[in-house]
Motif scaffolding. Structure first.
Motif, mmCIF file in Angstrom:
data_model
loop_
_atom_site.group_PDB
_atom_site.id
_atom_site.type_symbol
_atom_site.label_atom_id
_atom_site.label_comp_id
_atom_site.label_asym_id
_atom_site.label_seq_id
_atom_site.Cartn_x
_atom_site.Cartn_y
_atom_site.Cartn_z
ATOM 1 N N THR A 72 7.855 -14.567 -3.238
ATOM 2 C CA THR A 72 8.511 -13.357 -2.520
ATOM 3 C C THR A 72 7.714 -12.058 -2.471
ATOM 4 O O THR A 72 8.128 -11.125 -1.785
ATOM 5 N N GLY A 73 6.944 -11.950 -3.481
ATOM 6 C CA GLY A 73 6.385 -10.375 -3.629
ATOM 7 C C GLY A 73 7.179 -9.509 -4.539
ATOM 8 O O GLY A 73 6.528 -8.466 -5.136
ATOM 9 N N PRO A 129 1.839 -18.664 -1.768
ATOM 10 C CA PRO A 129 1.726 -17.563 -0.893
ATOM 11 C C PRO A 129 1.103 -16.271 -1.418
ATOM 12 O O PRO A 129 0.479 -15.349 -0.752
ATOM 13 N N ALA A 131 2.191 -13.398 -2.377
ATOM 14 C CA ALA A 131 2.968 -12.318 -1.798
ATOM 15 C C ALA A 131 2.746 -11.181 -2.823
ATOM 16 O O ALA A 131 3.269 -11.329 -3.990
ATOM 17 N N GLY A 132 2.416 -10.076 -2.523
ATOM 18 C CA GLY A 132 2.415 -8.951 -3.221
ATOM 19 C C GLY A 132 1.181 -8.761 -4.164
ATOM 20 O O GLY A 132 1.162 -7.642 -4.700
#
Length: 200
Positions: A72-73, A129, A131-132
């Motif tokens: 999600t980051g 992913p 993410a972040g």
């Protein structure tokens, strides 16, 4: 001076601050590895909120600087950059670990091999992913941590520890690289982001 607290990260100060020793700036890569899954028996990822509560509660004694959710980051920071954290074993009278640099920024990625997120199983952190990651990397780089792995970029759960390298070279280290420690994480880590091209 760079930001003591990562911009955009949730700040959850556990108030356990202590100075570092000075020397080459370092970052240490960890994974939370809270469950033992296999390819044959993958398991659901532990919720981010659980680890956030752990590191700010009963797990304060092993809290990193940052908990990072690569799906999600989301990031949560528990101590400022100029303080040591306590995610590494650091034996009394032995090699300094948590304090061995101008900064020793420690990141716990919420991950374990063969975790399941939204129905998909992930074997390694670099497959997520991530993410972040760009923002997280930029903040760590702002503290002078070079984009290098003095003991090699992690590629599997093998350990290699060299006290002479740890003592004198800045850069990124796997938990598996740090003297006095017996963990073999993180297994893999995302590549350093490429610098944006300069305008003509």
């Amino acid at each position: 001076m760079p930001d003591l607290w990562m911009p955009g990260a949730e700040r959850l100060d556990i108030r356990d601050h202590a100075p570092t020793d000075g020397g080459p700036a370092k970052a240490v890569a960890h994974i939370t590895w809270d469950r033992r899954a296999t390819e044959a028996e993958p398991l659901d990822l532990v919720p981010y909120a659980n680890l956030r509560s752990y590191f700010s509660g009963s797990g304060q004694g092993v809290a990193p600087h940052l908990l990072w959710d690569p799906f999600t980051g989301a990031c949560c920071q528990f101590v400022p950059a100029d303080s040591r954290s306590k995610s590494l074993a650091d034996l009394e009278g032995g090699t300094r670990t948590n304090r061995a640099g101008s900064v020793v920024l420690q990141i716990e990625a919420l991950f374990f091999p063969w975790c399941v997120v939204k129905g998909k199983a992930y074997e390694s952190l670099k497959d997520t992913p991530c993410a972040g990651w760009r923002a997280l990397h930029a903040w760590i780089a702002s503290w002078g941590v070079p984009d290098s792995w003095p003991m090699g970029r992690p590629d599997g759960f093998d350990s290699r520890r060299d006290e002479s390298v740890w003592s004198v070279e800045g850069g990124w280290y796997a938990h598996a690289h740090v003297p006095e420690n017996d963990h073999t994480d993180p297994g893999t880590w995302p590549a350093f982001p490429k610098a944006a091209p300069r305008a003509a």
